[in-house]
Design an enzyme around this catalytic site. Sequence first.
Site, PDB file in Angstrom:
ATOM      1  N   ILE A 179       0.867  -1.340  -0.098  1.00 50.07           N
ATOM      2  CA  ILE A 179       0.019   0.146   0.133  1.00 50.07           C
ATOM      3  C   ILE A 179       0.925   1.194   0.122  1.00 50.07           C
ATOM      4  O   ILE A 179       0.545   2.104  -0.843  1.00 50.07           O
ATOM      5  CB  ILE A 179      -0.985   0.030   1.164  1.00 50.07           C
ATOM      6  CG1 ILE A 179      -2.050  -1.195   0.924  1.00 50.07           C
ATOM      7  CG2 ILE A 179      -1.675   1.296   1.452  1.00 50.07           C
ATOM      8  CD1 ILE A 179      -2.824  -1.434   2.412  1.00 50.07           C
ATOM      9  N   THR A 262      -5.129   5.053   7.249  1.00 56.20           N
ATOM     10  CA  THR A 262      -5.958   4.144   6.547  1.00 56.20           C
ATOM     11  C   THR A 262      -5.393   2.622   6.768  1.00 56.20           C
ATOM     12  O   THR A 262      -5.735   1.865   6.000  1.00 56.20           O
ATOM     13  CB  THR A 262      -5.912   4.261   4.952  1.00 56.20           C
ATOM     14  OG1 THR A 262      -4.360   4.262   4.551  1.00 56.20           O
ATOM     15  CG2 THR A 262      -6.546   5.779   4.560  1.00 56.20           C
ATOM     16  N   ARG A 264      -4.775   0.854  10.433  1.00 55.72           N
ATOM     17  CA  ARG A 264      -5.467   0.150  11.831  1.00 55.72           C
ATOM     18  C   ARG A 264      -5.667   1.295  12.873  1.00 55.72           C
ATOM     19  O   ARG A 264      -4.907   2.268  12.978  1.00 55.72           O
ATOM     20  CB  ARG A 264      -4.798  -1.095  12.239  1.00 55.72           C
ATOM     21  CG  ARG A 264      -4.647  -2.234  11.572  1.00 55.72           C
ATOM     22  CD  ARG A 264      -5.941  -3.122  11.286  1.00 55.72           C
ATOM     23  NE  ARG A 264      -5.874  -4.013  10.455  1.00 55.72           N
ATOM     24  CZ  ARG A 264      -6.385  -4.169   9.336  1.00 55.72           C
ATOM     25  NH1 ARG A 264      -6.391  -3.121   8.599  1.00 55.72           N
ATOM     26  NH2 ARG A 264      -6.204  -5.270   8.635  1.00 55.72           N
ATOM     27  N   ASP A 287      -9.615   6.657   8.309  1.00 57.12           N
ATOM     28  CA  ASP A 287     -10.503   5.618   7.883  1.00 57.12           C
ATOM     29  C   ASP A 287     -10.944   4.514   8.586  1.00 57.12           C
ATOM     30  O   ASP A 287     -11.541   3.647   8.569  1.00 57.12           O
ATOM     31  CB  ASP A 287      -9.889   5.094   6.540  1.00 57.12           C
ATOM     32  CG  ASP A 287     -11.012   4.036   5.810  1.00 57.12           C
ATOM     33  OD1 ASP A 287     -12.334   4.418   5.666  1.00 57.12           O
ATOM     34  OD2 ASP A 287     -10.568   2.966   5.590  1.00 57.12           O
ATOM     35  N   GLU A 292     -14.387   0.430  16.442  1.00 57.37           N
ATOM     36  CA  GLU A 292     -15.475   0.401  15.084  1.00 57.37           C
ATOM     37  C   GLU A 292     -16.549  -0.421  15.610  1.00 57.37           C
ATOM     38  O   GLU A 292     -16.500  -1.395  16.564  1.00 57.37           O
ATOM     39  CB  GLU A 292     -14.825   0.113  14.016  1.00 57.37           C
ATOM     40  CG  GLU A 292     -13.650   0.995  13.473  1.00 57.37           C
ATOM     41  CD  GLU A 292     -12.864   0.516  12.307  1.00 57.37           C
ATOM     42  OE1 GLU A 292     -13.265  -0.340  11.754  1.00 57.37           O
ATOM     43  OE2 GLU A 292     -11.870   1.101  11.894  1.00 57.37           O
ATOM     44  N   HIS A 315     -13.946   3.004   7.398  1.00 59.24           N
ATOM     45  CA  HIS A 315     -13.285   1.724   7.045  1.00 59.24           C
ATOM     46  C   HIS A 315     -13.684   1.335   5.715  1.00 59.24           C
ATOM     47  O   HIS A 315     -14.032   0.026   5.794  1.00 59.24           O
ATOM     48  CB  HIS A 315     -13.277   0.471   8.271  1.00 59.24           C
ATOM     49  CG  HIS A 315     -12.354  -0.250   8.258  1.00 59.24           C
ATOM     50  ND1 HIS A 315     -11.983  -0.694   9.465  1.00 59.24           N
ATOM     51  CD2 HIS A 315     -11.358  -0.567   7.467  1.00 59.24           C
ATOM     52  CE1 HIS A 315     -10.715  -1.718   9.140  1.00 59.24           C
ATOM     53  NE2 HIS A 315     -10.536  -1.419   7.988  1.00 59.24           N
ATOM     54  N   ALA A 318     -10.527  -0.812   1.501  1.00 56.43           N
ATOM     55  CA  ALA A 318     -10.293  -1.728   0.334  1.00 56.43           C
ATOM     56  C   ALA A 318     -11.638  -2.101  -0.050  1.00 56.43           C
ATOM     57  O   ALA A 318     -11.821  -2.997  -0.829  1.00 56.43           O
ATOM     58  CB  ALA A 318      -9.969  -2.771   1.406  1.00 56.43           C
TER      59      ALA A 318
END
Length: 436
Positions: A179, A262, A264, A287, A292, A315, A318
Site C-alpha cells: 500500500i 488508513t 489500523r 478511515d 469501530e 473503514h 479496501a
Amino acid sequence: MEQFHYAVQERDSNCAGYYCPPINHGVRLMRILFADSLSESAVERLRAGGDDCVVDPSLTAESLPEHIAGFDVLVVRSTKVTAAALEAADQLGLVVRAGAGTNTIDADRAAELGIFVCNVPGRNAIAVAELAIGLMFAIDRHIAPATADLRAGDWNKQTYSEARGLFGATLGIIGMGAIGIEVAQRASACGLRVITEARANRSREVRQRMSDIGVEEVPDQAALLASSDIVSLHVPGCEGTTGMVNADFLAAMKPDAVLINTSRGEVVDEAALLAALDSTDLRAGLDVFADEPSGGVGQFSSKLARHPRVTATHHIGASTAQAQMSVAEGTADVIEAYRSGVVLDCVNLERVPHRTATLSVRHHDRVGVLACVLQELSRRHVNVANMQNRIFSGSESAVAIIEVAGDVDDDLLEVLGSIEHVICASVLDTHSAAIP
C-alpha cells in the site's frame, strides 16, 4: 511409491510459498465456510470445482465455534477467529483472511493446532492508496465541510478558498509495503516529494520501485516527522505498532501537518490525537478507529470522528469493486493451491526453522525407505524441520532433502547409508542456528 512430503520452503525467503502435504492423489473436494460475504464469482469458481461452499455472513466471533465443525477451510474478512473457534474445529486445515491483515485471527493458537493461516496481501493496495490520496485532497480543499455547508444552504467561498495545495508538499510514508508503494506512486505523480525511513531489510524489488518512483530515504522517524507536511500510516496492526502515534509522535510533527491513517485504528492513541487537534493546527484524515462497530451498520459515537479538524470515512479503504473482486480471486487461488499441496502467503509458519544440517538421502523409489530413515532420525532425537522428496524420471530412484535439528555425525550417515534401498546419505550443508 514413497509419499512422504513434509512442509518445505520452496520459494524465496521473503515468504510467500511453502510446500505442504498433498491432500491425496486425486482431486479432493473440500467443505469451505465463508463467515463473511465474498464476491460470488469466486465462490462459484470453487463450487464449479466441486467444493461444498457454505456462505454465512451472519456468523460472529461468538457463534463461529458452534458452526465450524466439519469444514476443511474457513474464509473470513472481518469476523474474528478466536482460539475457541479453532479448538471447536474437527478437520480445519486452513484459515484464509480475504485481505491483508490477520490480526483478527488467533494465528498463534492456529499454529499450535497445525492450522495454516493465510492472507491475500497486495490485492487491495491500490484501493487503499486511492482513499489515502483522496483524504489528502479532501482535507486540503475542505471538501467535506464545504459540501455540508452547501447542503445546508450556506455559501462561504472565502473560508473554503484557503488551501495550500498539495504540489510540492512533502509526504512522509511510514510503512513501505504494497500500500505504501502505491501511495508513493500516486503522490509522486501529483507532484509531492515522498520520503520514508531508511530500512536495511527492504527487498530488492521494493528498493527498485522506490527508486523508480523517486522516494527518498531519511535516517529515522524523527527526521521524517520533522520534514513532512503530510504523514501517511501504512503499517500492520500488531503489538509493535499499537499506540505508535502517541503524544511524542504528534509533538514531533509540524504543528500544521496532516495525519492520514488508513491502516489500523489501534495504531493511533486517540486521546493523544484529540489533544493535538485541540492545541495545534494539525488535521487528520481517518478511515479507521480503535473501537469501530463490528458489523457493517451500527451506532458509532466517537469524539475523534466528530472533531472539526478530522475528515473521516467508515473503514472503506479496501471496499472498491475492483479490490473486492481481486481479493476474492486471490482467496480462491489460495484455496486451490492448498488443495494441490502448496500453501501461499502463510503467516504462521516458521520463516527459518531451527536446523543444524541439511541431509541428502538418495534412494531407490521403494515403499518404506523413508519410513526407515525417519525412524532412525527419531531414535537419535534428530528432528525433521523441513523435507521434500523428489522422484527422478522413470520412478526408479529419488532424493530426499531433509533439514534437521540435532547431532549429525559420520555414524548417523553410515547407518542411514546402510538402510536397504538407500543409495547414499550425505550432508549438503551445516547451519549455525542449532536448537538452543
